[in-house]
Design a protein around this motif. Structure first.
Motif, PDB file in Angstrom:
ATOM      1  N   PHE A   1       3.554   7.367   2.461  1.00 27.29           N
ATOM      2  CA  PHE A   1       3.292   6.258   3.383  1.00 27.29           C
ATOM      3  C   PHE A   1       3.434   4.947   2.627  1.00 27.29           C
ATOM      4  N   VAL A   2       4.201   4.030   3.204  1.00 25.61           N
ATOM      5  CA  VAL A   2       4.408   2.725   2.586  1.00 25.61           C
ATOM      6  C   VAL A   2       4.039   1.644   3.586  1.00 25.61           C
TER       7      VAL A   2
ATOM      8  N   VAL B   1      -5.542  -2.988   1.374  1.00 20.98           N
ATOM      9  CA  VAL B   1      -6.729  -3.838   1.553  1.00 20.98           C
ATOM     10  C   VAL B   1      -7.247  -4.299   0.194  1.00 20.98           C
ATOM     11  N   HIS B   2      -7.247  -3.369  -0.767  1.00 26.16           N
ATOM     12  CA  HIS B   2      -7.722  -3.694  -2.113  1.00 26.16           C
ATOM     13  C   HIS B   2      -6.898  -4.843  -2.706  1.00 26.16           C
ATOM     14  N   GLU B   3      -5.576  -4.736  -2.575  1.00 27.24           N
ATOM     15  CA  GLU B   3      -4.698  -5.792  -3.095  1.00 27.24           C
ATOM     16  C   GLU B   3      -4.961  -7.121  -2.397  1.00 27.24           C
TER      17      GLU B   3
ATOM     18  N   ALA C   1      -3.095   4.787   1.500  1.00 28.17           N
ATOM     19  CA  ALA C   1      -2.168   3.653   1.382  1.00 28.17           C
ATOM     20  C   ALA C   1      -2.795   2.379   1.921  1.00 28.17           C
ATOM     21  N   MET C   2      -3.453   2.493   3.084  1.00 25.47           N
ATOM     22  CA  MET C   2      -4.067   1.300   3.685  1.00 25.47           C
ATOM     23  C   MET C   2      -5.202   0.775   2.800  1.00 25.47           C
ATOM     24  N   ARG C   3      -5.924   1.709   2.175  1.00 17.86           N
ATOM     25  CA  ARG C   3      -7.008   1.293   1.287  1.00 17.86           C
ATOM     26  C   ARG C   3      -6.447   0.466   0.125  1.00 17.86           C
TER      27      ARG C   3
ATOM     28  N   GLY D   1       0.861  -1.185   0.000  1.00 16.54           N
ATOM     29  CA  GLY D   1       0.000   0.000   0.000  1.00 16.54           C
ATOM     30  C   GLY D   1       0.891   1.226   0.000  1.00 16.54           C
ATOM     31  N   VAL D   2       0.789   2.044  -1.021  1.00 19.06           N
ATOM     32  CA  VAL D   2       1.647   3.222  -1.115  1.00 19.06           C
ATOM     33  C   VAL D   2       0.783   4.434  -1.409  1.00 19.06           C
TER      34      VAL D   2
END
Lengths: 271, 172
Positions: free
Chosen positions: B138-139, B98-100, B93-95, B55-56
């Protein structure tokens, strides 16, 4: 009663809704647990539901210490307190929005990054969990999700011993340690002596931080605090200004006896 | 600050390919960032790592005159715009992560990395008005796992190590 989360940005709520909550059991959970912690948390009867965070970018005010006086820097103490509390309360709100019973592995960071001279980001991050046993109560006495900075390992052991975590408690004190006068310095030249003035200052600062942490535990109606760490830090302040920060997890018993199975003795062949 | 002006960057991924005894090679090999020990523990608990999720998010933060004014104040206060950009960056990034994970068919992510970087950018906004904007990055990276609702009991025993270096072992 409709609950409101005034402190959370809209997109934070949006993300949380996508995560697995009690109303949405098919979502994906996120966590920053290690594999060991993940297994132990599940073994302890909890399911991770999402990584929760709270942050606050904070401008720390200005206060000058008197050169020759030991004193608490109240403006700075308050800043450290207030900013951490903002971060923690936002983390709790996120957990609440997820329908969590609590948050494990909470870490509090102060990131200075390249924000600018007096700015710091206060970040609280942890993994929200729900208990599989719906009849047990793991919330605090103020009916909030519990928070704890214990690792998955410590969490498992604590529950096994008949206690449960209530809340992360902390105390902070920013203190100015007096400089000594020239005469005093000259008098000590070439001798091994204790500097009672400095020793006293460090004692006072540590005591104040510990006392504030205990006060928080008292308000949570806790029996005690485990895993306490006392950290010393200077967050870009002048050389004689230090922060003492005490942090730990307030706990309460879940049953009367706290006997644990006697550990097996092993000799590992690892070096 | 990483050079965003250059148009090339290099990513390196390294790992050991393994085959499962008695199984034909899969068309889509499973990627995981966990160690061999962790893999064994996950499998013992009925969970399998299915993929790696990333998530980036990179965010540009514009500093207003009001922010600058707050920054120069003598009193304690939150920088609400800055807090908000931290939130935007982190949640975007967190979204993505989660998507991945959902696409990989996992039930959860064990993120071993969640990092925020902030970089200063000096900008001129007209005469005598130099401000400091920020670039936030954010990574997050983790292993996507798929695990059944019910976990088989692990039968954990507590042990006390008699090794001389027991302390260093505990920290593993």
């Amino acid at each position: 009663m409709a609950e409101t989360y005034q402190d959370l940005p809209e997109h934070a709520l949006e993300r949380l809704k996508g995560l697995r909550s009690q109303g949405n059991p098919e979502g994906v959970f996120t966590s920053d647990l290690s594999v060991n912690e993940y297994l132990l948390v599940r073994e302890a009867g909890f399911e991770p539901i999402g990584l929760v965070m709270g942050s606050s970018v904070y401008h720390i005010g200005f206060q000058a210490g008197r050169w020759k006086q030991n004193m608490e820097m109240t403006v700075l103490s308050q800043a450290m307190y207030h900013a951490r509390e903002l971060a923690m309360s936002r983390l709790e709100e996120e957990a609440q929005a997820l329908g969590a019973d609590g948050v494990v592995g909470v870490r509090l960071h102060i990131n200075r990054h390249e924000w600018g001279a007096d700015l710091a980001e206060f970040l609280a991050i942890g993994t929200a969990v729900v208990a599989r046993d719906k009849t047990a109560n793991f919330r605090t006495f103020h009916n909030k999700p519990f928070t704890s900075d214990l690792s998955g390992q410590d969490f498992w052991t604590l529950l096994r011993a008949g206690y449960r975590p209530l809340s992360l408690v902390m105390g902070s004190c920013v203190y100015h340690v007096a400089h000594q006068g020239i005469l005093q310095s000259l008098g000590n030249a070439g001798q091994n002596v204790e500097m009672p003035n400095f020793t006293q200052a460090l004692y006072d600062a540590r005591e104040l931080a510990m006392e504030r942490m205990q006060q928080e535990a008292h308000e949570e109606k806790a029996e005690g605090i485990v895993g306490v760490r006392v950290e010393e830090g200077s967050h870009g302040w002048a050389s004689h200004v230090i922060e003492y920060f005490a942090i730990g997890t307030a706990i309460t018993p879940t049953r009367a006896d706290h006997a644990i199975e006697a550990p097996k003795l092993v000799l590992t062949l690892n070096d | 600050m990483p050079s965003y002006a250059g148009h090339e960057t290099e990513f390196v991924a390294i790992g050991t390919a393994v085959a499962m005894e008695g199984l034909a090679p899969s068309a889509n090999p499973v990627l995981c960032t966990v160690s061999g020990q962790d893999l064994a523990k996950l499998l013992a608990a009925g969970a399998i790592p299915v993929s790696v999720a990333l998530g980036v998010s990179v965010y540009y933060q514009y500093t207003t005159a009001r922010d600058t004014w707050r920054e120069q104040s003598w009193s304690n206060q939150e920088m609400p715009m800055f807090t908000d950009s931290v939130y935007q960056t982190r949640h975007a990034a967190m979204r993505n992560m989660v998507h991945e994970s959902v696409q990989a068919g996992g039930t959860g992510v064990l993120a071993h990395e969640t990092k925020l970087h902030v970089y200063e950018v000096e900008v001129e906004r007209g005469e005598n008005d130099t401000r400091t904007d920020h670039v936030l990055e954010f990574v997050s990276m983790g292993t996507v796992i798929s695990s059944p609702r019910q976990m088989p009991p692990l039968n954990i025993e507590t042990a006390l190590s008699l090794s001389t270096n027991a302390l260093s072992l505990q920290q593993d």
